[in-house]
Design a protein around this motif. Structure first.
Motif, PDB file in Angstrom:
ATOM      1  N   MET A 242      -6.690   3.279  40.847  1.00  0.00           N
ATOM      2  CA  MET A 242      -5.138   3.333  40.674  1.00  0.00           C
ATOM      3  C   MET A 242      -3.849   3.751  39.863  1.00  0.00           C
ATOM      4  SD  MET A 242      -7.953   1.314  38.078  1.00  0.00           S
ATOM      5  CE  MET A 242      -6.736  -0.623  37.044  1.00  0.00           C
ATOM      6  N   ASP A 243      -3.047   3.236  40.430  1.00  0.00           N
ATOM      7  CA  ASP A 243      -1.860   3.839  39.946  1.00  0.00           C
ATOM      8  C   ASP A 243      -1.595   4.316  38.592  1.00  0.00           C
ATOM      9  OD1 ASP A 243      -1.132   3.906  42.996  1.00  0.00           O
ATOM     10  OD2 ASP A 243       1.180   3.423  41.832  1.00  0.00           O
ATOM     11  N   ALA A 244      -0.727   4.782  38.167  1.00  0.00           N
ATOM     12  CA  ALA A 244      -0.710   5.382  36.348  1.00  0.00           C
ATOM     13  C   ALA A 244      -0.093   4.970  35.831  1.00  0.00           C
ATOM     14  CB  ALA A 244      -0.057   7.296  36.100  1.00  0.00           C
ATOM     15  N   THR A 245       0.401   3.911  36.428  1.00  0.00           N
ATOM     16  CA  THR A 245       1.418   2.796  35.583  1.00  0.00           C
ATOM     17  C   THR A 245       0.385   1.798  36.208  1.00  0.00           C
ATOM     18  OG1 THR A 245       2.870   2.460  37.718  1.00  0.00           O
ATOM     19  CG2 THR A 245       3.688   3.938  36.074  1.00  0.00           C
ATOM     20  N   ILE A 246      -0.674   1.365  35.546  1.00  0.00           N
ATOM     21  CA  ILE A 246      -1.604   0.082  35.807  1.00  0.00           C
ATOM     22  C   ILE A 246      -1.941  -0.147  34.268  1.00  0.00           C
ATOM     23  CG2 ILE A 246      -3.770  -1.163  36.380  1.00  0.00           C
ATOM     24  CD1 ILE A 246      -2.767  -0.018  39.218  1.00  0.00           C
ATOM     25  N   TYR A 247      -1.930  -1.201  33.778  1.00  0.00           N
ATOM     26  CA  TYR A 247      -2.373  -1.000  32.473  1.00  0.00           C
ATOM     27  C   TYR A 247      -3.173  -2.530  32.472  1.00  0.00           C
ATOM     28  CZ  TYR A 247      -1.754  -2.070  27.192  1.00  0.00           C
ATOM     29  OH  TYR A 247      -2.702  -2.067  26.366  1.00  0.00           O
ATOM     30  N   THR A 248      -4.188  -2.174  31.670  1.00  0.00           N
ATOM     31  CA  THR A 248      -5.482  -3.157  31.676  1.00  0.00           C
ATOM     32  C   THR A 248      -5.764  -3.598  29.982  1.00  0.00           C
ATOM     33  OG1 THR A 248      -7.551  -1.474  31.282  1.00  0.00           O
ATOM     34  CG2 THR A 248      -6.441  -1.616  33.445  1.00  0.00           C
ATOM     35  N   THR A 249      -5.869  -5.164  30.462  1.00  0.00           N
ATOM     36  CA  THR A 249      -6.117  -5.569  29.017  1.00  0.00           C
ATOM     37  C   THR A 249      -7.645  -6.527  29.062  1.00  0.00           C
ATOM     38  OG1 THR A 249      -5.495  -8.063  29.964  1.00  0.00           O
ATOM     39  CG2 THR A 249      -3.770  -6.243  28.676  1.00  0.00           C
ATOM     40  N   GLY A 250      -8.060  -5.973  30.030  1.00  0.00           N
ATOM     41  CA  GLY A 250      -9.534  -6.560  30.018  1.00  0.00           C
ATOM     42  C   GLY A 250     -10.731  -5.839  30.849  1.00  0.00           C
TER      43      GLY A 250
END
Length: 312
Positions: A158-166
């Motif tokens: 996962m790139d360090a600019t991926i944001y996850t919400t679940g």
């Protein structure tokens, strides 16, 4: 390296046609018909070059019996990379990593920096030398790193600019290769069937092995990148040359189809209702650290403000 020097190196290493096609594509970018024409011509020229130069790699792996390969496991590692170290990373990157760690389920999150790369994979010295000289960018070094890690260990990049919400991991263990897949847009050679910023595989997956071997051989003899999205060119060729690889990519279901939506609204006033709508069937979002973001719009907190946890 300046654009002029890049074009000189491209001509020297790959012939004048590639420079011509890149220039024409850039000139006619806003012309739908001509832009598409030169994009397709450039892609064909590049993939023909890559296939011919690294023919043996594609053919050798084609003959191996991978069967279904190793599937992702519930405890396969998640790999996240930031060359300088995460303590000095921008706040957006830090919050993205926190979100990955929060939603990783049983997957250990391994943070890779320049200090610990050698603990996990062996990258040849000539790669580091060309990185230092500026022939290889940190972005394209990360391409080498991601496929090397996945080929050896498997897991989720996962790139360090991926944001996850679940929880984003449960479905993946049904596959030996997994990525974001959405309806195609633009003229990407991937046709949005995969995204290199989010790739998951079992260890010794042929897609990652081919990418790793092509990259390492490529940089032995070249000092300029023929295409910014070389990783997509190689995956495209691997699928074209190998029916099992094509089947593995075709098997990926459409997923996280609003993956770019949070980036689109990041400077807009924050709304819980809008976030809930965005979150429907999407819990992975690709953000960018290349732009300036606002914490407030007309004194109202933005989505960016929400992501970084800014307090008034």
């Amino acid at each position: 390296m300046s654009d002029f020097k890049k074009y000189i190196r491209l001509v020297k290493e790959f012939g004048p046609k590639i420079a011509y096609l890149k220039i024409m594509q850039k000139l006619f970018k806003k012309n739908e018909k001509l832009g598409k024409k030169y994009t397709i011509a450039k892609q064909k020229y590049i993939t023909d070059k890559i296939k011919n130069e690294f023919y043996d790699i594609f053919q050798t792996d084609k003959k191996k019996n991978y069967a279904d390969g190793y599937y992702l496991q519930e405890n396969s590692p998640i790999w996240v990379f930031w060359w300088q170290g995460f303590e000095s990373a921008p706040i957006l990157v830090q919050k993205c990593i926190e979100s990955i760690e929060k939603n990783a389920y049983q997957h250990p999150v391994i943070l890779i920096t320049r200090e610990n790369i050698n603990n996990y994979v062996d990258i040849p010295d000539y790669i580091y030398e060309k990185l230092e000289k500026g022939y290889i960018t940190y972005t394209h070094f990360s391409d080498i790193l991601r496929v090397s890690l996945l080929a050896k260990h498997g897991g989720i990049w996962m790139d360090a600019t991926i944001y996850t919400t679940g929880d984003f991991t449960k479905e993946m263990i049904n596959y030996n290769f997994y990525s974001n897949k959405i309806k195609p847009f633009g003229s990407f050679i991937s046709q949005c069937r995969w995204s290199s910023f989010f790739i998951a595989s079992g260890k010794e997956n042929p897609i990652c092995i081919i990418c790793r071997d092509v990259f390492l051989e490529y940089w032995k003899s070249h000092d300029v990148l023929i295409d910014y999205l070389l990783i997509d060119d190689v995956i495209y060729l691997a699928a074209k040359e190998n029916e099992k690889i094509k089947a593995a990519i075709d098997k990926i279901p459409f997923n996280n189809e609003k993956i770019y939506e949070l980036q689109r609204v990041i400077n807009s006033p924050f709304s819980h209702e809008q976030l809930e709508e965005i979150n429907k069937e999407t819990n992975i979002f690709k953000l960018s650290n290349k732009y300036k973001y606002e914490k407030y719009v007309n004194d109202i907190p933005t989505f960016y403000s929400y992501i970084i946890g800014h307090k008034n």
